[in-house]
Design an enzyme around this catalytic site. Structure first.
Site, PDB file in Angstrom:
ATOM      1  N   ASP B  10       0.831  -1.078  -0.008  1.00 22.23           N
ATOM      2  CA  ASP B  10       0.011  -0.067  -0.182  1.00 22.23           C
ATOM      3  C   ASP B  10       0.813   1.320   0.137  1.00 22.23           C
ATOM      4  O   ASP B  10       1.436   1.582   1.114  1.00 22.23           O
ATOM      5  CB  ASP B  10      -0.999  -0.106   1.342  1.00 22.23           C
ATOM      6  CG  ASP B  10      -1.660   1.155   1.341  1.00 22.23           C
ATOM      7  OD1 ASP B  10      -1.571   2.139   0.387  1.00 22.23           O
ATOM      8  OD2 ASP B  10      -2.352   1.500   2.563  1.00 22.23           O
ATOM      9  N   LYS B  78       2.725  11.254  -3.548  1.00 19.82           N
ATOM     10  CA  LYS B  78       1.793  10.791  -4.432  1.00 19.82           C
ATOM     11  C   LYS B  78       0.696  11.774  -4.911  1.00 19.82           C
ATOM     12  O   LYS B  78       0.137  11.293  -6.097  1.00 19.82           O
ATOM     13  CB  LYS B  78       0.831   9.857  -3.170  1.00 19.82           C
ATOM     14  CG  LYS B  78       0.030   8.872  -3.983  1.00 19.82           C
ATOM     15  CD  LYS B  78      -0.821   7.924  -2.729  1.00 19.82           C
ATOM     16  CE  LYS B  78      -1.646   6.910  -3.401  1.00 19.82           C
ATOM     17  NZ  LYS B  78      -2.196   6.136  -2.390  1.00 19.82           N
ATOM     18  N   GLU B 179      -7.445   0.680  -4.611  1.00 20.71           N
ATOM     19  CA  GLU B 179      -7.152   0.652  -2.961  1.00 20.71           C
ATOM     20  C   GLU B 179      -8.713   0.021  -2.195  1.00 20.71           C
ATOM     21  O   GLU B 179      -8.518  -0.740  -1.650  1.00 20.71           O
ATOM     22  CB  GLU B 179      -6.901   1.853  -2.351  1.00 20.71           C
ATOM     23  CG  GLU B 179      -5.344   1.692  -2.541  1.00 20.71           C
ATOM     24  CD  GLU B 179      -4.681   3.654  -2.808  1.00 20.71           C
ATOM     25  OE1 GLU B 179      -5.730   4.404  -2.284  1.00 20.71           O
ATOM     26  OE2 GLU B 179      -3.813   3.649  -2.835  1.00 20.71           O
ATOM     27  N   ASP B 201     -13.340   5.107   1.145  1.00 26.64           N
ATOM     28  CA  ASP B 201     -11.860   5.101   1.345  1.00 26.64           C
ATOM     29  C   ASP B 201     -11.302   6.535   1.413  1.00 26.64           C
ATOM     30  O   ASP B 201     -11.309   7.045   0.743  1.00 26.64           O
ATOM     31  CB  ASP B 201     -11.216   4.141   0.173  1.00 26.64           C
ATOM     32  CG  ASP B 201      -9.698   4.199   0.478  1.00 26.64           C
ATOM     33  OD1 ASP B 201      -9.252   4.813   1.512  1.00 26.64           O
ATOM     34  OD2 ASP B 201      -9.053   3.453  -0.215  1.00 26.64           O
TER      35      ASP B 201
END
Lengths: 232, 646
Positions: B10, B78, B179, B201
């Protein structure tokens, strides 16, 4: 891909060299995965081109084939098997996406039969050139609706509440939704006619279906416009 | 050497984790400091004076550099993956790091880190390499293959950048998994039931919502939506902005000119955010450069009002996802919460009302740690791909593409060729021709997004079809095949049908890093030689063992030592001596086992060493982590930064 290919062209399995026909995704002899089949979307599911399809059975078959073809199953296989799995699964997914939806399925079959359809549903359902014309029997209603839509937008711009127009629009929306449902049931009748009919009957049914698809596209665009205006 | 398992990673905005399938359960692999979370922070250590390779540190040790020398640290990278120059410029307004001055339009932007410059995929590669090393320490063999998770709403460029980062870190990326889908896999593992579930999420930097149908081990995603620039970061930045503005107006200090102070304040903002999830209020108390103090109490009601607009931005995507899946809230059987930001009670309340949970006597699923569930799901997918576990044998994930794929047609209109939420792999075929006699090139502009005009969508690539045989205008028939693969990445192939010259049509994308560029950015390709590898692992294990021994020995000099029972002290002593013995040997596995044993024997001791307030906050910390706290308090510098190999 849109050609109906008679599935009798023999080719050899890349792995065991035994001949098989090109519409198979697995070698009947050694069960190894094969390059994408050359048949149409129906043949992916071993179906004849038809319109009355049990979507629950289709889904079950989709899952069964996915389990065998998906690239996840070939993560450690040879390069060529991985390529086949990718291409086969793309074909499977494209076929399932097209066939599970009654409108896409109808349109696909019509194209397969060489009938020109107004506009691809796959292209976002935006109004096509010729589907922007109102069906003759609805001219009056559509005219009235457009007036109401305009009033509503003007009221919105001016920041005014307009419960009356809103009520009118909601009523019109329900009316047009009912019309969409009517088209859908007519379309289903045509499906059965097409399947039962001889070639000349099939041609007639195809013509009807093209007209029904045009009408439906026009109606659903209207409903969407009303929804957008009400929701804005 | 035994084969290492495929790991699941992850790669998060704030924290990253690595996990694997142990028999039939996903297990998160801890780092050197005993923590499962590796902060996605990369720091460049001061360059060695006598020359030599620069040292890059990752994780907690990098985070420590942030306040002293923020210009040597990059975090939340990210948010910059797969973005072009303008987008990065815009994003960087919120961050202390800067673009390299030589940044040019059309190239992957590079960030200035101390004296050096790195592209976002390179920074991510450092984080990935740290995770890879953590896993290698754990297994005692080299780890070569991984599954990496990405936000479901990541576009093609963002996905490609993530894959590039994996390659630079020396990993073969077997699959990118979305994810929320990974989280569903982790949840569905021991449930094997049928039904419709929603995964909400809300992480550090991204928000995703996915609706899935579970049926006999098949996880079929129906729809997905989200915002790749919405997360806990936004809440931090909001609190930070409020504080900075107040400091400006009340103390007349423009703190924005003091990057170190801004980072200290940012840390207070994050602490306050975390406390406000459990406490009625939290406060800022920060010393300002002029010696004044900025003190501010934030009651929870005020906080909820402040963040409401941020949370509200998750509602639209949820409604759209349900509409696209053709379900009403009542048809959603279960809602799974993922991501650290779902710890905020106001977020849970919002989810409850969006999916009408309370009204139906239901609750969100939070039984798996929201920070770890994505990594665990990635491990499950790794298990599926490697066929290594019976549990995962019957599982299959059918994911979708989050955004429609289109090409720019006449008049700048987008012609959609693959609709959003199509199951991937998916393909489409389009035909192109020439407009001028003898034309040998055709340009295709591929975009991703839902807007009508191509200019309003995300430009993915301008493909140039070269080498078309010269013919009369309109005669060539160029078949272009667009294929979105199982990673959600676009592949384009073309062939001219009239001349049959299929192989000669060259398809060249004009974005992202080229293969050659990625190749030159591969980290430490030199230390991948097999023979070096075993040696490196052994040195690493020994260093780790010694670090742990140091921590324990330092701990034995604290008052907490006296509070242990005689039996506990004996057990620690024995475990310590055993580790000391095996660390002299050549058995990596023995060292790692001895470390685990000592770690276990000292767990309660580690907790006792911290004062009660701290210990509740960081319960579960291991000896090494406790040693780190000690080292900070008593002596400098601490001995636990990850070993670097020259």
């Amino acid at each position: 891909m849109l050609k109906v290919i008679d599935s009798a062209v023999p080719v050899s399995c890349w792995s065991c060299s035994v001949a098989h026909n090109t519409s198979t995704l697995f070698c009947p002899h050694c069960s190894k995965i094969q390059p994408p089949a050359t048949g149409d979307y129906f043949s992916v599911f071993s179906l004849e081109p038809k319109l009355n399809i049990d979507t629950a059975v289709l889904e079950h078959e989709f899952h069964r084939l996915s389990r065998r073809l998906h690239p996840d199953r070939y993560a450690r296989a040879t390069d060529s098997e991985r390529q086949f799995a990718l291409a086969d699964t793309a074909l499977l997914n494209d076929a399932y996406r097209t066939l599970k939806d009654p409108l896409r399925r109808t349109e696909y079959l019509l194209k397969l039969m060489g009938t020109e359809v107004g506009e691809g549903l796959s292209a976002d359902g935006k109004p096509a050139k010729d589907s922007s014309r109102a069906p003759a029997d609805l001219l009056e209603e559509v005219f009235e609706l457009n007036m109401q839509l305009e009033e509503m937008r003007d009221a919105r711009k001016a920041g005014e509440e307009s419960p009356d127009i809103e009520k009118d629009l909601s009523r019109a929306k329900i009316k047009f939704e009912t019309l969409v449902e009517a088209v859908d049931s007519e379309l289903r009748e045509q499906w059965s006619d097409w399947e039962a009919g001889d070639p000349s009957h099939k041609k007639i049914a195809q013509k009807h279906m093209v007209a029904l698809l045009d009408r439906r596209r026009y109606l659903s665009n209207l409903v969407r416009e009303v929804n957008d205006t009400l929701g804005a | 050497m035994p084969e290492a398992p495929v790991v699941g990673i992850d790669l998060g905005t704030t924290n990253s984790l690595v996990a694997y399938m142990e028999a039939d359960q996903p297990v998160v692999i801890p780092g050197v400091d005993g923590s499962n979370l590796v902060p996605s922070v990369v720091a460049l250590e001061p360059l060695p004076k006598e020359g030599g390779r620069p040292t890059v540190s990752v994780g907690n040790s990098a985070r420590k550099v942030l306040i002293e020398s923020p210009e040597r640290v990059i975090y939340s990278v990210k948010r910059l993956m797969g973005r072009d120059l303008d987008e990065v410029k815009n994003e960087l307004k919120l961050f202390p790091f800067r673009l390299a001055e030589d940044a040019t339009e059309g190239e992957v932007p590079r960030l200035q880190l101390g004296e050096l410059r790195f592209t976002p995929p390179e920074i991510s590669a450092y984080v990935l390499r740290q995770l890879k090393r953590n896993a290698e320490r754990f297994f005692g063999v080299e780890v070569k293959q991984a599954v990496i998770t990405v936000p479901a709403y990541f576009n093609d460029a963002e996905r490609q950048a993530t894959k590039d980062a994996g390659r630079m870190a020396g990993l073969q990326v077997l699959r990118l998994v979305n994810e929320p889908t990974a989280a569903a896999l982790a949840y569905g593992l021991d449930r094997a039931k049928a039904g419709t579930i929603a995964v909400y999420d809300f992480g550090g930097g991204t928000f995703d919502i996915s609706i899935l149908k579970l049926n006999d081990g098949i996880f079929e995603v129906q729809s997905t939506n989200g915002d790749t620039h919405l997360g806990g970061d936004d809440i931090d930045n909001l609190l930070l902005t409020v504080a900075l503005d107040e400091i400006q107006s009340e103390h007349g200090i423009n703190l924005r000119q003091h990057p170190g102070a801004v980072q200290a304040l940012r840390k207070s903002a994050i602490d306050a955010k975390i406390r406000l999830s459990t406490e009625p209020s939290a406060s800022f108390d920060v010393e300002l450069p002029n010696g004044d103090r900025y003190q501010r109490e934030i009651p929870r009601e005020v906080y909820i009002q402040l963040i409401e607009p941020i949370l509200a931005r998750t509602a639209g995507p949820c409604k759209q996802a349900m509409a696209d899946a053709g379900v009403t809230p009542e048809q959603i059987d279960e809602v799974v919460l993922v991501g650290g930001s779902t710890r905020i009670p106001a977020v849970r309340a919002l989810v409850d009302s969006l999916f009408k949970l309370g009204a139906r006597g239901k609750k969100c699923h939070t039984d798996l740690n929201p920070d770890e569930v994505v990594a665990m799901g990635a491990a499950v997918q790794a298990g599926i791909l490697s066929g290594s576990s019976k549990t995962t044998d019957d599982l299959l994930l059918l994911d979708v593409t989050p955004l429609s794929l289109g090409i720019e047609a006449l008049g700048g209109v987008t012609a959609k060729i693959i609709q959003r939420n199509s199951t991937i792999p998916a393909s489409a075929v389009e035909y192109f021709t020439t407009g001028v006699d003898g034309q040998t090139n055709v340009a295709i502009h591929v975009v991703q997004g839902e807007r009508e005009l191509a200019d309003d969508c995300r430009s993915l690539a301008r493909f140039d079809l070269k080498g078309i045989p010269p013919m009369t205008a309109g005669l060539p028939r160029i078949e272009v095949r667009f294929l979105i693969d199982a990673d959600g990445i676009l592949k384009v192939t073309a062939r001219e049908q009239r001349s049959g010259k299929e192989a000669e049509i060259e398809v060249k994308a004009t974005y992202g890093l080229t293969d050659e560029q990625v190749e030159t950015m591969i980290l430490d390709s030199y230390d991948h030689a097999e023979e070096d590898f075993a040696k490196r692992l052994l040195i690493e294990s020994r260093n780790e063992g010694l670090n742990l021994l140091n921590a324990v020995d330092r701990g034995a000099q604290t008052p907490a030592w006296a509070l242990l029972t005689t039996a506990e002290r004996t057990a620690i002593g024995e475990a310590r001596n055993h580790l000391l013995e095996v660390a002299k040997g050549y058995e990596i596995k023995a060292i790692s086992e001895a470390m685990t044993a000592l770690d276990k024997a000292t767990r309660r001791f580690a907790e006792m060493m911290m004062d009660s307030a701290v210990s509740t906050a960081i319960r579960g910390k291991t000896m090494e982590a406790a040693g780190e706290e000690l080292a900070e308090a008593v002596t400098a510098p601490h001995a636990f930064s990850p070993a670097e190999f020259k």
